[in-house]
Each structure stands twice: as structure tokens, then as C-alpha cells.
Design an enzyme around this catalytic site. Structure first.
Site, short mmCIF file in Angstrom:
data_model
loop_
_atom_site.label_atom_id
_atom_site.label_comp_id
_atom_site.label_asym_id
_atom_site.label_seq_id
_atom_site.Cartn_x
_atom_site.Cartn_y
_atom_site.Cartn_z
N LYS A 35 0.83 -1.22 0.00
CA LYS A 35 0.00 0.00 0.00
C LYS A 35 0.86 1.26 0.00
O LYS A 35 0.65 2.17 -0.79
CB LYS A 35 -0.92 0.02 1.24
N THR A 36 1.81 1.29 0.92
CA THR A 36 2.66 2.47 1.02
C THR A 36 3.48 2.63 -0.26
O THR A 36 3.67 3.73 -0.77
CB THR A 36 3.56 2.37 2.26
N ASP A 220 -2.09 7.79 3.43
CA ASP A 220 -1.68 6.45 3.90
C ASP A 220 -2.34 6.18 5.25
O ASP A 220 -2.74 7.11 5.95
CB ASP A 220 -0.15 6.40 4.06
N GLU A 221 -2.46 4.92 5.63
CA GLU A 221 -3.03 4.52 6.94
C GLU A 221 -4.39 5.18 7.17
O GLU A 221 -4.68 5.69 8.26
CB GLU A 221 -2.06 4.89 8.08
N GLN A 251 -5.97 -3.22 10.48
CA GLN A 251 -4.87 -2.61 11.21
C GLN A 251 -5.31 -1.34 11.90
O GLN A 251 -4.47 -0.49 12.24
CB GLN A 251 -3.71 -2.32 10.26
N ARG A 606 4.71 -7.47 10.98
CA ARG A 606 5.94 -6.68 10.81
C ARG A 606 7.10 -7.59 10.42
O ARG A 606 8.13 -7.14 9.97
CB ARG A 606 6.34 -5.96 12.11
P1 ATP Z 1 1.52 -2.12 5.96
O1 ATP Z 1 0.09 -2.57 5.90
O2 ATP Z 1 2.27 -2.85 7.00
O3 ATP Z 1 1.65 -0.64 6.03
P2 ATP Z 1 1.99 -1.96 3.14
O4 ATP Z 1 0.79 -2.55 2.51
O5 ATP Z 1 2.07 -0.49 3.19
O6 ATP Z 1 2.18 -2.59 4.58
P3 ATP Z 1 4.59 -1.82 1.96
O7 ATP Z 1 5.31 -1.40 3.18
O8 ATP Z 1 4.30 -0.82 0.92
O9 ATP Z 1 3.23 -2.56 2.39
O10 ATP Z 1 5.31 -3.03 1.27
C1 ATP Z 1 5.78 -4.15 2.02
C2 ATP Z 1 7.10 -4.64 1.47
O11 ATP Z 1 6.90 -5.28 0.21
C3 ATP Z 1 8.08 -3.52 1.20
O12 ATP Z 1 9.37 -3.96 1.52
C4 ATP Z 1 7.93 -3.28 -0.29
O13 ATP Z 1 9.09 -2.71 -0.84
C5 ATP Z 1 7.69 -4.69 -0.79
N1 ATP Z 1 6.92 -4.72 -2.05
C6 ATP Z 1 5.67 -4.26 -2.27
N2 ATP Z 1 5.27 -4.48 -3.53
C7 ATP Z 1 6.29 -5.10 -4.15
C8 ATP Z 1 6.49 -5.62 -5.50
N3 ATP Z 1 5.56 -5.51 -6.43
N4 ATP Z 1 7.67 -6.19 -5.75
C9 ATP Z 1 8.63 -6.30 -4.81
N5 ATP Z 1 8.50 -5.86 -3.55
C10 ATP Z 1 7.34 -5.27 -3.21
MG MG Z 2 2.18 0.86 4.81
#
Ligand code: ATP
Ligand code: MG
Length: 721
Positions: A35-36, A220-221, A251, A606
Site C-alpha cells: 500500500k505504502t 496512507d493509513e 490494522q 511486521r
Molecule cells: P503495511 O500494511 O504494514 O503498512 P503496506 O501494505 O504499506 O504494509 P509496503 O510497506 O508498501 O506494504 O510493502 C511491504 C514490502 O513489500 C516492502 O518492503 C515493499 O518494498 C515490498 N513490495 C511491495 N510491492 C512489491 C512488489 N511488487 N515487488 C517487490 N516488492 C514489493
Molecule cells: Mg504501509
């Protein structure tokens, strides 16, 4: 078709979100699904591919650190500095608006932002000036109340006190406090948001300008936005701004601070045609960790529901360590970290998470002893916490009446109406006579130089100190700490706080008592006396500064602070009923329990590679020893994903206690795992391991004062308690 390097390394759903045509979007997805990352890439894509001016984008994230990270990621994606880009936290961006338009907002150009401490001091002064008793109108509670009102977008005139005279007083305090802020050009955190929200409401031309300017708003969030934050976004978006929100209902962990998951629903209702995009591939964790987290969160009802999968098949099982007590737990965690380091891994790739701040103390001590650098992320180290410093100031003063800094702190906490002016008089008298502040204060003739409230406050203070000092010699250390908390009023002041804070700070105080309870004067300090030695230890511990900002160090933090972060190795300690889920949640009912479960989900997700959960069978907690059952969240994990670390030792009856007979049932042997023993040299301890038979029968004992020792039963002169 998508040639941009910005779009490489994105899966189909992520790509759809990043390169979506104009419109409103809700990216609803589980932890670690990118997402981020999507948000950051969307921002870069809008600028690089769609040719948007950076200044037409507003991006909001949860912490300053996340904002800084996003800015640097965007800069590296764009290969240029991101000037004009509005990236920040809600508070940061609101501040920026108010700075630019301070005139319209009715603020001086140089308005000051009040931090939490300053705010509380001002609330206290307001209460005093209204001639209200600050025991009945607790300033910290008042601060919390005012913030909650502001988070709900309420001004004093909009609040209905009903028939409660107490409530009406609080509203008046809010009004007077706000007037004082206005006179002084002061703005607290809650005010930043509310004031900038009102600024836009009251100045249509300005609002129109910003609505035209911010074509895109990225958040975000989103699940943790509160009412005023959502209204703020909605107002800025107007009819033309496009809102792109990413979040995960599973979350949502800040409902106690006013966050409303319902904002996800409001978004869909308040904006035309919100398209929902789901991301289902998790890139962060191994399959095992992910399956376990999914399984856990499925115990919650009323979810928007989503499925997460990963290509990282398999993985190491989640390890579960059943510790005998909190020291054993810390010892195990440290051992695992040392192992991690010895494999060439970095310390900052590991994190220790806990539900309650107070749990950090034992871990901090163990880390210091093991000489492993650590940092507490988003919080204070144990000995830096206000309530701990306050209590130690009282103890220091008891130990040494001439300790002036301790005198000043103790006199101020809890406050007794001796203000800066009176204190200055005391200091002057002390200087003149070349004596300490306490000696001046203890002299009735000198006290007579003060009048009114300051004099009576000081007299009361001296009396309490005298009384405490009288009892000192009969009391053991832990009782002295308790007596100080009781008689000083510190305990009562903490208890009067807003319930969450009262709980967290109260737990820290109990932890200090527990520490005193298990404290043994080391040999080299024996001449010193117990209290003095304890205080020395505390100041040494406090003086060990945490690792420098960029140094390689283990990360310690509460589960709340871990939101959005990721680490290859994650520990979650204190997985016990009453701790996590915590007692209050268990008493308050299903909704609170579900929020605790979401917090567990946040914690588990995490972890990238290894997740270690631990609980202690007994723990010094709330002043006594607690025997808590393992957390229900452990039971809610699928058994196939978890491996228990403690080997189930097959104990045989050692020959030292009679004829060797491997068939005799274990419980006739005095050797019991978890049993208490006493050793003539090492003192008391707990049996942690037992192995071997006959003359070779050995036990491993964790001694309270001497740590882990391995002993041969036949020679050890162990006494079984
Ligand atoms: P959270 O819910 O904990 O905030 P999130 O959904 O925001 O998580 P991110 O932090 O954006 O998730 O991504 C999680 C990890 O996966 C990061 O290390 C990111 O770089 C990696 N990632 C996300 N998408 C890809 C992709 N398409 N290819 C490779 N790595 C990825
Ligand atoms: Mg995130």
C-alpha cells in the site's frame, strides 16, 4: 504498454492503482501488500508521467519519519528534489497552512506550537486561575479532554454539558485555556488541525484556491484517521480534488484516540464513485507468518475481509518460547539476538515489540548487560519517563536532603503551589547562607519569607519528607518506593489521569517497585546502603545513552509504534492474558478485544523472515508476582505454523535422590522445571532445565542474582523450596 521504470516491479493490482485514471480510489489491502509503495509510486507517476506540478499534490502519512521516507523515495524515483510537494503528517501540513495564512487564521506570524508538556502546564495554570482545585480538575485529564474535543471539531460553544456542573466547569476551562492560547499566540497540536479546518471554512476564496491547487490528495493509513482529519481532507478535496486513500481495516489500532474505521465507509458515501482496488499479494513475510496472521485476524467479526498470499513459500515456523519469568524471557531474546548477530546480520534488522511500555525495563537492562546497543523507537527509555524521574527525585531527596535538583523536581511533582517566584526566593536564601534548598525549606523562620499558598505548600512538602525519612530504616527498598508513591501523592496524580495514560504510567511505577523488589546490592556497593546503591544503579542505567540515531541497534517499541514498519526478525514479548490482550480490554468487552487482536495482527505482520513470540509463566507485575495464562492470541494461531522452543525434557529421577529408576514418575522427584531452589552461594533461583541421570544428573538454574548456572545435582547442595 507501460514503459515507465516507475511501473516496473509492480503487480497487476498495484499497477492498476498506481496508474489509475482520474477518480477517487480506496486501496483496501492487508499488511505488507505494498500500500505504502503504491502510494509513493502513484505520487511519482503523477509527476513524471502525467506531467503534474508537484505542488498540485498533497500526501499525508502517519509519522514524520514516514513522510521523510516518502519524500526521499519520490526524489529518487524522480531523480530530482521534490520542492513544492506537500508531503507530511496531518499536523505538519496543517501547520504549513496556518503559517502561510496566519492573518486570515487570526494568528501572529510567529505563533508557537505548544508541545504536550507546555500545553499541560498552560491547562494547569488556567485551572488555578479559575480558582478550581487541581486535584478535582486534574490538568492532565483536562488536556486530554480538550484534545478530544478538538479532534471532534468542537469549540466550547458547541459542547453541551448537560446538567453536569463538573462538565460545565471543564467547558469553561477549555474556553479560558483557548483565550490564553490566543493571547499568547500559542497553538497546540489539536488546534493546528481544527484551526486550519476553520480557516478553510471561513475563507471561501482561500478554500477555492487550495481546492483548485490540490488536484490529488493521497493518504496512507487511512483506517486511523479521526473525525477532524477526515473532515479536513474532505474540505480540501471539495468537488474537484481526487482522493486516493490506502488502508487496512484490520490494522485500525487507534480507536481510543478517536480514529474511525468508519471513515472508510464515509469515504465511499461522501464521494462520487469511489473505486475500490484490492491488493492481495504480500511481499513482506514468509508464507508461514502470513498464514498465521490471517488465521488470527479471522477471529474478528465485522471485517471488510481480504485474502493475502505470498510467493515466499514455507519459511521458518513461528517460534514460541514459554519463559519461566520475565528475566528468563529477556535472556532468551538476547540469546536469539546474539545468535542473529553472530550470523553476520545487522542488529537494526531486529525489533522487540511489546504491548505495554513498562515491559521495556527488563529488556533494556538485559541489553545493557549484554552490551547490545538498542534504541527505543517513538518513545522514551524507562528511566527517561516522567513518572519514573519524579519518583527517583523523591527517593534521591530522601537519600540525600542536599540534592538540590532532586528537591526542585520533587517539590514540583505533584505540584504544591510553589511557583517559580517562590522558588527563586528559596534559591536566593540558600545561596546567601551557603546551604541546600532543603535546609532553607526545613527552617520555619526562613519559610516565613514566603506567604500564602507557596508557604503552606512548602510546609506540607517538608512534613511529608520528614515523615518518609522517619520510616526509612524499618522498610525494605520496595516498601520505601511504595511509601514515597503513596505519601508524595505521585501515585494518586497518575491515577487521576485519563484512563489509558493512568494505566501505562501506573504500570511503569509498578515496574519500578518490581525492580526495587528484585534489587540486590552488589558487593562493591555494600558500604553504601541499599537506597543509595539502588539510586546509583538507576542513574547508571539512565546514563547509558541509547545508541546514536544511525548506529546499528536493536529496535524496541510498542506494538502501536510499529505500524507500517518491517523487520526481518521480530520478537513479540509478554504474550499473556492480562498483558496482551490487556486487562482493560478483557473487561471492556468484544470490541476492545478485537482491537487488541488487530494489534497482534499488526505486530505479527511486521516480521519478514522470523517471528518469535514469548510469554512468561510468572512475571513480576503490578507490584506482585502474576501467573498469567498464555495469551489467547497464541491459541488462535494454527498449530502447524508454530513450534515451541522449550524442549519438553523427559525428566528421570536422578540417583542422587535414591535408587536410579527411569520408570519412576517424574513428580516424585524434587527436580521440577520451574521449581524454586536455594543454593548456599548463589541464593535463590528457578530450575530451567534438567538432564542426565545418576551421577550425571544436572540442572540448569536461573539464579535471581547470579544468572544462569549449570549444576551437578550430586554435589550442588541445592535445597528444594
Ligand atoms: P503495511 O500494511 O504494514 O503498512 P503496506 O501494505 O504499506 O504494509 P509496503 O510497506 O508498501 O506494504 O510493502 C511491504 C514490502 O513489500 C516492502 O518492503 C515493499 O518494498 C515490498 N513490495 C511491495 N510491492 C512489491 C512488489 N511488487 N515487488 C517487490 N516488492 C514489493
Ligand atoms: Mg504501509
Amino acid at each position: 504498454m507501460h514503459s515507465s521504470p516507475l511501473l516496473a516491479d509492480l503487480n497487476a493490482a498495484q499497477l492498476e492503482a498506481v496508474a489509475a485514471p482520474p477518480g477517487h480510489y480506496l486501496i483496501l489491502a492487508g499488511a505488507g501488500s505494498g500500500k505504502t509503495r503504491v502510494l509513493t509510486h502513484r505520487l511519482a507517476w503523477l509527476v513524471a508521467e502525467q506531467g503534474l506540478w508537484p505542488h498540485s499534490i498533497l500526501a499525508v502519512t502517519f509519522t514524520n519519519k514516514a513522510a521523510a521516507q516518502m519524500r526521499s523515495r519520490v526524489e529518487s524515483l524522480l531523480e530530482q528534489p521534490s520542492q513544492g510537494l506537500w508531503i507530511g503528517t496531518f499536523h505538519g501540513l496543517a501547520n504549513r497552512l496556518l503559517r502561510l495564512h496566519h492573518d486570515e487564521a487570526g494568528l501572529p506570524r510567529e505563533f508557537q506550537v505548544l508541545d504536550a508538556d507546555d500545553q499541560q502546564r498552560l491547562v494547569r495554570r488556567t485551572i488555578r486561575e479559575a480558582n478550581l482545585d487541581d486535584k478535582r480538575f486534574e490538568p492532565r485529564f483536562g488536556t486530554w479532554l480538550i484534545n478530544a474535543w478538538k479532534d471532534d471539531g468542537l469549540r466550547p460553544d458547541q459542547i453541551d454539558a448537560g446538567r453536569d456542573p463538573h462538565g460545565q466547569h471543564w467547558i469553561d476551562i477549555y474556553r479560558a485555556y483557548q483565550q490564553a492560547c490566543q493571547r499568547g499566540g500559542l497553538v497546540d497540536f489539536g488546534e493546528l488541525l481544527l484551526r486550519s479546518y476553520e480557516l478553510l471554512a471561513e475563507h471561501p476564496a482561500l478554500l477555492a484556491h487550495y481546492q483548485r491547487r490540490f488536484a490529488h490528495l493521497l493518504v496512507d493509513e487511512f483506517q486511523d484517521t479521526n473525525k477532524i482529519q477526515y473532515q479536513w481532507l474532505k474540505r480540501l478535496a471539495g468537488d474537484s480534488g481526487q482522493l486516493f486513500a490506502v488502508g487496512d481495516d484490520d490494522q485500525s489500532i487507534y480507536s481510543w484516540r478517536g480514529a474511525q474505521v468508519a471513515n472508510m465507509q464515509h469515504f465511499r458515501e461522501d464521494f462520487a464513485e469511489v473505486k475500490i482496488i484490492r491488493l492481495e499479494q504480500n511481499y513482506r513475510s514468509t508464507e508461514i507468518i502470513l498464514q498465521a496472521a490471517n488465521h488470527l485476524i479471522a477471529h474478528n467479526g465485522d471485517r471488510l475481509g481480504k485474502d493475502l498470499w505470498t510467493e515466499h513459500k514455507g519459511g521458518e515456523p513461528i517460534q514460541l518460547y514459554a519463559a519461566y519469568n520475565e528475566n528468563d524471557e529477556a535472556r532468551y531474546v538476547i540469546g536469539r539476538i546474539e545468535q542473529w548477530r553472530s550470523h553476520g546480520e545487522r542488529l537494526d534488522q531486529s525489533a522487540i515489540l511489546y504491548r505495554s511500555n513498562a515491559l521495556s525495563r527488563v529488556l533494556e537492562q538485559a541489553l545493557v548487560e549484554a552490551k547490545i546497543p538498542y534504541r527505543i523507537y517513538g518513545g522514551l527509555r524507562f528511566f527517561e519517563r516522567a513518572e519514573i524521574k519524579d519518583t527517583l527525585a523523591w527517593l534521591r531527596l530522601l537519600n540525600n536532603p542536599d540534592d538540590d535538583p532532586a528537591f526542585e523536581r520533587a517539590l514540583a511533582q505533584p505540584p504544591r503551589g510553589v511557583g517559580e517566584k517562590s522558588l527563586e526566593k528559596l534559591r536566593a536564601m540558600a545561596r546567601e547562607r551557603g546551604v541546600s534548598l532543603m535546609r532553607v525549606a526545613a527552617d520555619p523562620a526562613l519559610r516565613a519569607n514566603l506567604t500564602g499558598k507557596p508557604r503552606s505548600g512548602l510546609t506540607e512538602f517538608v512534613a511529608i519528607i520528614d515523615e518518609l525519612r522517619e520510616g526509612v530504616s524499618e522498610r525494605v527498598l520496595a516498601e520505601q518506593v511504595e511509601a514515597v508513591l503513596e505519601h508524595s501523592g505521585l501515585r494518586a496524580a497518575v491515577a487521576a489521569l485519563e484512563p489509558r495514560e493512568a494505566e501505562a504510567r501506573g504500570e511503569n511505577l509498578n515496574e519500578l517497585i518490581a525492580m526495587a523488589n528484585s534489587y540486590r546490592v552488589p558487593e562493591e556497593d555494600e558500604a553504601m546502603g541499599e537506597l543509595a546503591a539502588f539510586l546509583t544503579q538507576a542513574s547508571l542505567d539512565a546514563g547509558d545513552s541509547q545508541a546514536a540515531k544511525h548506529a546499528d541497534a536493536v529496535q524496541l517499541m510498542t506494538l502501536h509504534s510499529a505500524k507500517g514498519l518491517e523487520f526481518p526478525l521480530v520478537f513479540i514479548v509478554g504474550m499473556e492474558e492480562g498483558l496482551f490482550p490487556n486487562q482493560r480490554a478483557m473487561e471492556e468487552g468484544p470490541q476492545q478485544l478485537e482491537e487488541e487482536r488487530r494489534l497482534a495482527y499488526v505486530g505479527m505482520t511486521r516480521a519478514e523472515k522470523q517471528l518469535v513470540l514469548s510469554y512468561a509463566e510468572s512475571r513480576r507485575w503490578r507490584g506482585g508476582a502474576a501467573y498469567n495464562a498464555p495469551s489467547r492470541f497464541i491459541r488462535e494461531l494454527p498449530g502447524r505454523c508454530v513450534s515451541e522452543v522449550r524442549p519438553k525434557v523427559q525428566l528421570t529421577r536422578p540417583s542422587a535422590f535414591g535408587a536410579a529408576s527411569s520408570s519412576k514418575p517424574l513428580n516424585t522427584s524434587p527436580v521440577k522445571l520451574g521449581g524454586n531452589v536455594r543454593h548456599p552461594r548463589f541464593g535463590e533461583g528457578v530450575i530451567v532445565q534438567a538432564y542426565g541421570q545418576g551421577d550425571h544428573a544436572r540442572v540448569q538454574v536461573n539464579f535471581d542474582d547470579h544468572g544462569m548456572k549449570e549444576l551437578v545435582l550430586a554435589f550442588s547442595k541445592l535445597e528444594f523450596l
